[in-house]
Design a protein around this motif. Structure first.
Motif, PDB file in Angstrom:
ATOM      1  N   LEU A   1      16.547  23.383  34.297  1.00 37.53           N
ATOM      2  CA  LEU A   1      17.667  23.609  33.554  1.00 37.53           C
ATOM      3  C   LEU A   1      18.820  23.173  34.192  1.00 37.53           C
ATOM      4  CD1 LEU A   1      17.010  27.096  31.853  1.00 37.53           C
ATOM      5  CD2 LEU A   1      16.744  24.859  30.749  1.00 37.53           C
ATOM      6  N   ILE A   2      19.166  23.212  35.255  1.00 38.31           N
ATOM      7  CA  ILE A   2      20.396  22.596  36.148  1.00 38.31           C
ATOM      8  C   ILE A   2      20.391  21.104  36.021  1.00 38.31           C
ATOM      9  CG2 ILE A   2      21.466  22.427  38.238  1.00 38.31           C
ATOM     10  CD1 ILE A   2      20.783  25.438  38.951  1.00 38.31           C
ATOM     11  N   MET A   3      19.274  20.601  36.521  1.00 36.73           N
ATOM     12  CA  MET A   3      19.065  19.122  36.672  1.00 36.73           C
ATOM     13  C   MET A   3      18.846  18.340  35.468  1.00 36.73           C
ATOM     14  SD  MET A   3      19.898  19.168  39.924  1.00 36.73           S
ATOM     15  CE  MET A   3      19.696  17.425  40.109  1.00 36.73           C
ATOM     16  N   ASN A   4      18.366  18.858  34.650  1.00 39.59           N
ATOM     17  CA  ASN A   4      17.718  17.889  33.473  1.00 39.59           C
ATOM     18  C   ASN A   4      18.198  18.094  32.028  1.00 39.59           C
ATOM     19  OD1 ASN A   4      15.672  16.572  35.042  1.00 39.59           O
ATOM     20  ND2 ASN A   4      14.337  18.377  35.235  1.00 39.59           N
ATOM     21  N   GLU A   5      18.828  17.207  31.489  1.00 45.20           N
ATOM     22  CA  GLU A   5      19.529  17.258  30.387  1.00 45.20           C
ATOM     23  C   GLU A   5      18.487  17.302  29.119  1.00 45.20           C
ATOM     24  OE1 GLU A   5      22.152  13.941  29.664  1.00 45.20           O
ATOM     25  OE2 GLU A   5      23.171  14.432  31.406  1.00 45.20           O
ATOM     26  N   GLU A   6      17.519  16.717  29.466  1.00 46.24           N
ATOM     27  CA  GLU A   6      16.493  16.756  28.284  1.00 46.24           C
ATOM     28  C   GLU A   6      15.873  18.153  28.170  1.00 46.24           C
ATOM     29  OE1 GLU A   6      14.253  15.467  25.361  1.00 46.24           O
ATOM     30  OE2 GLU A   6      15.725  14.164  26.395  1.00 46.24           O
ATOM     31  N   THR A   7      15.628  18.879  29.093  1.00 40.81           N
ATOM     32  CA  THR A   7      15.144  20.188  29.334  1.00 40.81           C
ATOM     33  C   THR A   7      16.172  21.123  28.400  1.00 40.81           C
ATOM     34  OG1 THR A   7      14.116  19.936  31.290  1.00 40.81           O
ATOM     35  CG2 THR A   7      14.184  22.263  30.711  1.00 40.81           C
ATOM     36  N   ARG A   8      17.512  21.062  28.819  1.00 34.78           N
ATOM     37  CA  ARG A   8      18.337  21.784  28.214  1.00 34.78           C
ATOM     38  C   ARG A   8      18.478  21.508  26.726  1.00 34.78           C
ATOM     39  NH1 ARG A   8      21.042  20.221  32.693  1.00 34.78           N
ATOM     40  NH2 ARG A   8      22.436  18.759  31.741  1.00 34.78           N
ATOM     41  N   ARG A   9      18.212  20.177  26.365  1.00 34.56           N
ATOM     42  CA  ARG A   9      18.162  19.680  24.819  1.00 34.56           C
ATOM     43  C   ARG A   9      16.987  20.439  24.252  1.00 34.56           C
ATOM     44  NH1 ARG A   9      19.838  15.199  25.559  1.00 34.56           N
ATOM     45  NH2 ARG A   9      18.018  14.089  26.111  1.00 34.56           N
ATOM     46  N   THR A  10      15.949  20.569  25.037  1.00 32.35           N
ATOM     47  CA  THR A  10      14.572  21.038  24.236  1.00 32.35           C
ATOM     48  C   THR A  10      14.816  22.495  23.942  1.00 32.35           C
ATOM     49  OG1 THR A  10      13.003  19.592  25.345  1.00 32.35           O
ATOM     50  CG2 THR A  10      12.444  21.689  24.805  1.00 32.35           C
ATOM     51  N   PHE A  11      15.266  23.263  24.863  1.00 31.57           N
ATOM     52  CA  PHE A  11      15.571  24.741  24.406  1.00 31.57           C
ATOM     53  C   PHE A  11      16.558  24.913  23.788  1.00 31.57           C
ATOM     54  CE2 PHE A  11      12.639  24.531  28.337  1.00 31.57           C
ATOM     55  CZ  PHE A  11      11.685  25.313  27.658  1.00 31.57           C
ATOM     56  N   LYS A  12      17.739  24.249  23.601  1.00 30.01           N
ATOM     57  CA  LYS A  12      18.652  24.499  22.862  1.00 30.01           C
ATOM     58  C   LYS A  12      18.168  24.107  21.286  1.00 30.01           C
ATOM     59  CE  LYS A  12      22.852  24.467  25.182  1.00 30.01           C
ATOM     60  NZ  LYS A  12      24.279  24.213  25.140  1.00 30.01           N
ATOM     61  N   ALA A  13      17.251  23.213  21.211  1.00 29.68           N
ATOM     62  CA  ALA A  13      16.544  22.952  19.714  1.00 29.68           C
ATOM     63  C   ALA A  13      15.669  23.940  19.286  1.00 29.68           C
ATOM     64  CB  ALA A  13      15.770  21.409  19.866  1.00 29.68           C
ATOM     65  N   ARG A  14      15.151  24.573  20.339  1.00 29.16           N
ATOM     66  CA  ARG A  14      14.094  25.619  19.963  1.00 29.16           C
ATOM     67  C   ARG A  14      14.850  26.778  19.429  1.00 29.16           C
ATOM     68  NH1 ARG A  14       9.088  27.881  22.151  1.00 29.16           N
ATOM     69  NH2 ARG A  14       9.001  30.076  21.687  1.00 29.16           N
ATOM     70  N   THR A  15      16.195  27.229  19.939  1.00 33.09           N
ATOM     71  CA  THR A  15      16.847  28.252  19.495  1.00 33.09           C
ATOM     72  C   THR A  15      17.419  27.830  18.206  1.00 33.09           C
ATOM     73  OG1 THR A  15      17.441  29.023  21.547  1.00 33.09           O
ATOM     74  CG2 THR A  15      18.952  29.495  19.857  1.00 33.09           C
ATOM     75  N   ALA A  16      17.823  26.518  17.986  1.00 32.14           N
ATOM     76  CA  ALA A  16      18.384  26.245  16.578  1.00 32.14           C
ATOM     77  C   ALA A  16      17.085  26.278  15.556  1.00 32.14           C
ATOM     78  CB  ALA A  16      18.690  24.916  16.660  1.00 32.14           C
ATOM     79  N   ALA A  17      15.886  26.029  16.025  1.00 33.13           N
ATOM     80  CA  ALA A  17      14.833  26.022  14.929  1.00 33.13           C
ATOM     81  C   ALA A  17      14.567  27.330  14.502  1.00 33.13           C
ATOM     82  CB  ALA A  17      13.497  25.364  15.502  1.00 33.13           C
ATOM     83  N   ILE A  18      14.535  28.287  15.538  1.00 37.71           N
ATOM     84  CA  ILE A  18      14.175  29.615  15.267  1.00 37.71           C
ATOM     85  C   ILE A  18      15.370  30.271  14.493  1.00 37.71           C
ATOM     86  CG2 ILE A  18      13.980  32.045  16.277  1.00 37.71           C
ATOM     87  CD1 ILE A  18      12.490  30.664  18.417  1.00 37.71           C
TER      88      ILE A  18
END
Length: 509
Positions: free
Chosen positions: A178-195
């Protein structure tokens, strides 16, 4: 001149680096300034970019905007002892707008702070106070007047050019990922948005969110192998929840006509790119509805979740377009076989012995108790399921594999049940609920017989659930949506572990 690549200039001796950082921490401890907890950031990097990125250098100078911000130092560039640039990253954005540059100088920041900055390492969490300006290259930057070390990082971050490359390490050390990868942070923010989208959708449609037990005396609500545990005080064997279904339907009996639960389920089965032993679903039940209403409603939930998480209902998965805006297809099991595995005759698809022989070609040996409907379903799974790219409801499942679904009033042997598939995998399962207590009792007994015959996933007999039905449950429809698999599709993730913050892995050696 020193740079942010200091620690990566030669192959990492991690133990040496950690020892050096611990020595720095020891000095901070001796000075009584290690791990302060009195710095209160007032701004976020993404908000600053959104509000001030369009302003000119002259406008920023005239505004004299004071900023108080904290973040992890990801880059550092020093020009002797008089000036230094660094980049801080905070939690405000999934992309680069969650980072902001800072500029420290001997004149403004002070000799002591500049000397301390020289010893700060990548990964340290800093607090800064300063004013906004733009550099000659028009990069929004904080001119630092006060600088503090908030948290000392003892371990070096991965090389910024290669990131965290090892996939298993990404899963095991998600905090570094999560610190290093923007794509990973984006994935989990999208997950929260979907839920969040799904929760809003349910509440808007007058569903009540509830919580049901995760420890069950009898596993039920799905055909799956449970995890078994033991309750010491009660001295009884218990099971981790495989599904909340039977408890949610008890609530429908009790008079809550529309209920839903975003729940964690546990199934003691295989691990694969699509399976994790612990997973998230949303299950919901609505009185006075049926499976056709459910299909329309489920389609609307998923479409809205995609829009809220991704910005559009038109997705790309594995380089191939997937359009959730169009109406979802609906096919029976036999229709799907005929469409995606043409060549079988109508006679062959109603010949149990023929289908058994076909399944053996795929390495599948059905249970001796399997009837024609179960055999047709097994053939569908081997020949057609993986080809269902566009969202497709497979409908009218056989009674023998649908022990909780209402039987069709017009077609013997099938139920009012569907499963939703897209990109070749199951996403949701729903049906008109069986509210006939005597029929449900007989179905449970058939499941017990199947379990005795060797089917480990067959259901137990739940006497209390039968008792609940005997009080009377209104006709209802219910559905479970697999959130993890849905998020794989919305975020274009090939592995279910990519959308789980902490997936299960084998124990480290």
């Amino acid at each position: 001149m020193t740079t942010d690549l200091q620690e990566q200039a030669a192959p990492l001796d991690e133990n040496k680096i950690i020892a050096e950082r611990r020595a720095k921490l020891a000095v901070l401890r001796s000075e009584g300034i290690a791990f302060p907890n009195d710095f209160k950031p007032q701004h976020k990097a993404a908000d600053l970019h959104a509000q001030y990125a369009a302003k000119t250098r002259e406008e920023l100078e005239a505004d004299a905007v004071t900023v108080v911000l904290a973040g992890r130092m990801m880059l550092k560039r020093e020009a002797g002892k008089k000036a230094a640039f660094a980049t801080l990253q905070d939690a405000s954005g999934p992309k680069a707008d969650g980072r902001i540059q800072i500029y420290a100088t001997l004149d403004l920041t002070g000799e002591a702070a500049m000397a301390a900055l020289h010893h700060y390492d990548l990964g340290d969490i800093l607090g800064v106070t300063g004013t906004l300006f733009k550099t000659k290259t028009d990069e929004l930057t904080i001119k630092v007047s006060e600088l503090r070390l908030i948290t000392k990082s003892l371990r070096p971050l991965p090389d910024k050019f290669h990131g965290l490359a090892d996939q298993e390490t990404k899963y095991r050390q998600r905090y570094v990922d999560l610190i290093m990868n923007e794509e990973t942070r984006r994935t989990f923010k999208a997950r929260t948005a979907a839920i969040s989208s799904m929760r809003r959708f349910m509440e808007k449609n007058e569903f009540m969110e509830v919580e049901t037990p995760m420890l069950h005396a009898i596993p039920g609500g799905a055909a799956a192998k449970p995890f078994i545990t033991h309750h010491n005080a009660l001295d009884m064997q218990m099971y981790l929840r495989i599904a909340p279904e039977l408890y949610l339907k008890r609530l429908v009996v009790g008079g809550f006509d529309r209920v839903f639960e975003i729940n964690r389920n546990f199934r003691n089965e295989g691990v694969s790119v699509r399976h994790n032993p612990e997973f998230t679903m949303m299950e919901f039940y609505a009185a006075y509805t049926d499976y056709r209403w459910l299909m329309d409603f489920t389609e609307a939930i998923i479409r809205q979740a995609a829009v809220d998480a991704h910005g559009t209902a038109t997705l790309t998965y594995g380089g191939r377009e997937l359009d959730l805006a169009k109406p979802f297809h609906r096919l029976t099991i036999v229709e799907a076989i005929n469409k995606y595995a043409p060549g079988y005759t109508a006679e062959q698809l109603t010949d149990a012995e023929f289908i058994k022989a076909e399944l053996l070609k795929f390495g599948v040996k059905p249970f001796a108790t399997a009837g024609l409907g179960a055999l047709q379903l097994a053939l569908f799974e081997e020949t057609a399921e993986a080809q269902l790219w566009e969202p497709t409801y497979i409908i009218d499942y056989p009674v023998e594999v649908s022990p909780l679904a209402r039987a069709s009033d017009t077609v013997p042997g099938i139920t009012e049940r569907f499963e939703l598939f897209m990109v070749g995998r199951e996403i949701a399962n729903g049906f008109s609920e069986l509210n006939d207590a005597e029929d449900q009792s007989a179905r449970f007994l058939a499941q017990v017989a199947a379990k005795d015959a060797g089917d480990e996933e067959a259901m137990f007999y739940d006497a209390d659930y039968i008792r609940a039905l005997e009080y009377g449950m209104p006709p209802a429809g219910g559905c479970g949506i697999g959130i993890d698999r849905l998020m794989m599709i919305i975020t274009d993730s090939p592995n279910i572990r990519d959308v789980l913050l902490f997936p299960h892995l084998r124990r480290e050696d």
